[in-house]
Design a protein around this motif. Structure first.
Motif, PDB file in Angstrom:
ATOM      1  N   VAL A  23      36.443  43.539  50.616  1.00 60.20           N
ATOM      2  CA  VAL A  23      35.852  44.041  49.371  1.00 60.20           C
ATOM      3  C   VAL A  23      36.761  43.730  48.182  1.00 60.20           C
ATOM      4  O   VAL A  23      36.301  43.242  47.141  1.00 60.20           O
ATOM      5  CB  VAL A  23      35.563  45.556  49.480  1.00 60.20           C
ATOM      6  CG1 VAL A  23      35.215  46.155  48.119  1.00 60.20           C
ATOM      7  CG2 VAL A  23      34.450  45.810  50.481  1.00 60.20           C
ATOM      8  N   LEU A  24      38.047  43.991  48.320  1.00 66.39           N
ATOM      9  CA  LEU A  24      38.975  43.726  47.222  1.00 66.39           C
ATOM     10  C   LEU A  24      39.030  42.239  46.887  1.00 66.39           C
ATOM     11  O   LEU A  24      39.046  41.869  45.703  1.00 66.39           O
ATOM     12  CB  LEU A  24      40.371  44.243  47.575  1.00 66.39           C
ATOM     13  CG  LEU A  24      40.505  45.758  47.749  1.00 66.39           C
ATOM     14  CD1 LEU A  24      41.904  46.113  48.230  1.00 66.39           C
ATOM     15  CD2 LEU A  24      40.162  46.503  46.474  1.00 66.39           C
ATOM     16  N   LEU A  25      39.025  41.407  47.894  1.00 72.40           N
ATOM     17  CA  LEU A  25      39.046  39.957  47.668  1.00 72.40           C
ATOM     18  C   LEU A  25      37.746  39.505  47.007  1.00 72.40           C
ATOM     19  O   LEU A  25      37.766  38.652  46.117  1.00 72.40           O
ATOM     20  CB  LEU A  25      39.276  39.210  48.985  1.00 72.40           C
ATOM     21  CG  LEU A  25      39.431  37.701  48.881  1.00 72.40           C
ATOM     22  CD1 LEU A  25      40.587  37.315  47.967  1.00 72.40           C
ATOM     23  CD2 LEU A  25      39.632  37.100  50.267  1.00 72.40           C
ATOM     24  N   TRP A  26      36.627  40.078  47.410  1.00 70.51           N
ATOM     25  CA  TRP A  26      35.340  39.730  46.796  1.00 70.51           C
ATOM     26  C   TRP A  26      35.352  40.057  45.305  1.00 70.51           C
ATOM     27  O   TRP A  26      34.953  39.237  44.477  1.00 70.51           O
ATOM     28  CB  TRP A  26      34.207  40.471  47.504  1.00 70.51           C
ATOM     29  CG  TRP A  26      32.853  40.139  46.941  1.00 70.51           C
ATOM     30  CD1 TRP A  26      32.054  39.088  47.282  1.00 70.51           C
ATOM     31  CD2 TRP A  26      32.156  40.853  45.902  1.00 70.51           C
ATOM     32  NE1 TRP A  26      30.892  39.107  46.534  1.00 70.51           N
ATOM     33  CE2 TRP A  26      30.939  40.176  45.676  1.00 70.51           C
ATOM     34  CE3 TRP A  26      32.439  41.983  45.158  1.00 70.51           C
ATOM     35  CZ2 TRP A  26      30.003  40.606  44.742  1.00 70.51           C
ATOM     36  CZ3 TRP A  26      31.523  42.416  44.210  1.00 70.51           C
ATOM     37  CH2 TRP A  26      30.312  41.727  44.016  1.00 70.51           C
ATOM     38  N   VAL A  27      35.822  41.259  44.959  1.00 71.44           N
ATOM     39  CA  VAL A  27      35.871  41.647  43.544  1.00 71.44           C
ATOM     40  C   VAL A  27      36.804  40.699  42.782  1.00 71.44           C
ATOM     41  O   VAL A  27      36.456  40.200  41.708  1.00 71.44           O
ATOM     42  CB  VAL A  27      36.331  43.115  43.363  1.00 71.44           C
ATOM     43  CG1 VAL A  27      36.504  43.453  41.882  1.00 71.44           C
ATOM     44  CG2 VAL A  27      35.353  44.082  44.019  1.00 71.44           C
ATOM     45  N   HIS A  28      37.959  40.436  43.359  1.00 67.08           N
ATOM     46  CA  HIS A  28      38.950  39.562  42.712  1.00 67.08           C
ATOM     47  C   HIS A  28      38.403  38.150  42.494  1.00 67.08           C
ATOM     48  O   HIS A  28      38.625  37.549  41.445  1.00 67.08           O
ATOM     49  CB  HIS A  28      40.212  39.517  43.572  1.00 67.08           C
ATOM     50  CG  HIS A  28      41.302  38.676  43.021  1.00 67.08           C
ATOM     51  ND1 HIS A  28      41.984  39.002  41.866  1.00 67.08           N
ATOM     52  CD2 HIS A  28      41.829  37.516  43.454  1.00 67.08           C
ATOM     53  CE1 HIS A  28      42.887  38.073  41.619  1.00 67.08           C
ATOM     54  NE2 HIS A  28      42.809  37.155  42.558  1.00 67.08           N
ATOM     55  N   THR A  29      37.655  37.645  43.457  1.00 66.75           N
ATOM     56  CA  THR A  29      37.093  36.292  43.372  1.00 66.75           C
ATOM     57  C   THR A  29      35.900  36.241  42.426  1.00 66.75           C
ATOM     58  O   THR A  29      35.772  35.323  41.619  1.00 66.75           O
ATOM     59  CB  THR A  29      36.673  35.807  44.783  1.00 66.75           C
ATOM     60  OG1 THR A  29      37.816  35.850  45.639  1.00 66.75           O
ATOM     61  CG2 THR A  29      36.122  34.396  44.742  1.00 66.75           C
ATOM     62  N   LYS A  30      35.026  37.231  42.522  1.00 65.76           N
ATOM     63  CA  LYS A  30      33.801  37.254  41.718  1.00 65.76           C
ATOM     64  C   LYS A  30      34.072  37.577  40.246  1.00 65.76           C
ATOM     65  O   LYS A  30      33.369  37.110  39.364  1.00 65.76           O
ATOM     66  CB  LYS A  30      32.836  38.284  42.315  1.00 65.76           C
ATOM     67  CG  LYS A  30      31.543  38.451  41.577  1.00 65.76           C
ATOM     68  CD  LYS A  30      30.444  37.689  42.210  1.00 65.76           C
ATOM     69  CE  LYS A  30      29.133  38.043  41.533  1.00 65.76           C
ATOM     70  NZ  LYS A  30      28.205  36.974  41.519  1.00 65.76           N
ATOM     71  N   TYR A  31      35.119  38.372  40.007  1.00 66.93           N
ATOM     72  CA  TYR A  31      35.450  38.806  38.646  1.00 66.93           C
ATOM     73  C   TYR A  31      36.925  38.493  38.356  1.00 66.93           C
ATOM     74  O   TYR A  31      37.747  39.411  38.226  1.00 66.93           O
ATOM     75  CB  TYR A  31      35.158  40.301  38.478  1.00 66.93           C
ATOM     76  CG  TYR A  31      33.723  40.643  38.768  1.00 66.93           C
ATOM     77  CD1 TYR A  31      32.740  40.486  37.799  1.00 66.93           C
ATOM     78  CD2 TYR A  31      33.330  41.078  40.040  1.00 66.93           C
ATOM     79  CE1 TYR A  31      31.412  40.762  38.064  1.00 66.93           C
ATOM     80  CE2 TYR A  31      32.005  41.359  40.317  1.00 66.93           C
ATOM     81  CZ  TYR A  31      31.053  41.192  39.329  1.00 66.93           C
ATOM     82  OH  TYR A  31      29.735  41.463  39.610  1.00 66.93           O
ATOM     83  N   PRO A  32      37.246  37.216  38.248  1.00 65.70           N
ATOM     84  CA  PRO A  32      38.659  36.822  38.092  1.00 65.70           C
ATOM     85  C   PRO A  32      39.293  37.290  36.780  1.00 65.70           C
ATOM     86  O   PRO A  32      40.528  37.317  36.691  1.00 65.70           O
ATOM     87  CB  PRO A  32      38.610  35.288  38.163  1.00 65.70           C
ATOM     88  CG  PRO A  32      37.219  34.929  37.768  1.00 65.70           C
ATOM     89  CD  PRO A  32      36.351  36.066  38.257  1.00 65.70           C
ATOM     90  N   ASN A  33      38.500  37.685  35.806  1.00 65.49           N
ATOM     91  CA  ASN A  33      39.062  38.163  34.542  1.00 65.49           C
ATOM     92  C   ASN A  33      39.544  39.608  34.623  1.00 65.49           C
ATOM     93  O   ASN A  33      40.243  40.061  33.725  1.00 65.49           O
ATOM     94  CB  ASN A  33      38.041  38.024  33.411  1.00 65.49           C
ATOM     95  CG  ASN A  33      37.749  36.573  33.098  1.00 65.49           C
ATOM     96  OD1 ASN A  33      38.563  35.690  33.354  1.00 65.49           O
ATOM     97  ND2 ASN A  33      36.576  36.313  32.566  1.00 65.49           N
ATOM     98  N   LEU A  34      39.151  40.311  35.697  1.00 59.37           N
ATOM     99  CA  LEU A  34      39.616  41.688  35.847  1.00 59.37           C
ATOM    100  C   LEU A  34      41.048  41.693  36.364  1.00 59.37           C
ATOM    101  O   LEU A  34      41.424  40.867  37.197  1.00 59.37           O
ATOM    102  CB  LEU A  34      38.714  42.462  36.812  1.00 59.37           C
ATOM    103  CG  LEU A  34      37.267  42.666  36.364  1.00 59.37           C
ATOM    104  CD1 LEU A  34      36.507  43.470  37.424  1.00 59.37           C
ATOM    105  CD2 LEU A  34      37.188  43.341  35.009  1.00 59.37           C
TER     106      LEU A  34
END
Length: 122
Positions: A23-34
């Motif tokens: 989940v954390l990797l998905w968020v990091h990959t999908k929303y790289p500006n965060l």
């Protein structure tokens, strides 16, 4: 994602650790500006210094915390997806798949809703 390494290493159950990392990797990959941050013993993502979403691990679920406004905005979809929630978090049971579409809606709502926010919390 290095900021989350110690947190992930501290999750005893390997299946819970794997799911949380996914989940954390998905968020990091999908929303790289965060920005990835670790505060109050939980991994979270921020945008221009304001909180967007955070996660915590419990015995029976992965908790997703998009703040109350995010839950209110998507309450019907959360219930329709079959997840339990409180005012501040959504519980994703370990034995259920993550609804990444719903997770994305929570994040995107907060990014847009907090675009002009100058504080960490609403």
């Amino acid at each position: 994602m290095e900021v989350f390494a110690d947190f992930l290493a501290g999750i005893d159950n390997p299946l819970h650790r794997e799911r949380t990392e996914e989940v954390l990797l998905w968020v990091h990959t999908k929303y790289p500006n965060l920005k990835t941050e670790f505060k109050w013993k939980q991994p979270m993502f921020t945008d221009h210094g304001t909180y967007i979403i955070g996660f915590s691990v419990a015995k029976k679920h992965l908790a997703v915390a998009p703040e109350n406004a995010g839950i209110n905005q998507l309450a019907d979809e959360i219930v329709k997806a079959g997840f339990d929630h409180t005012k501040e978090l959504v519980r994703i049971p370990w034995d259920r798949p993550v609804d990444f579409s719903l997770l994305g809606k929570m994040i995107e709502f907060n990014i847009l809703d907090k675009a002009d926010c100058s504080t960490f919390w609403r």
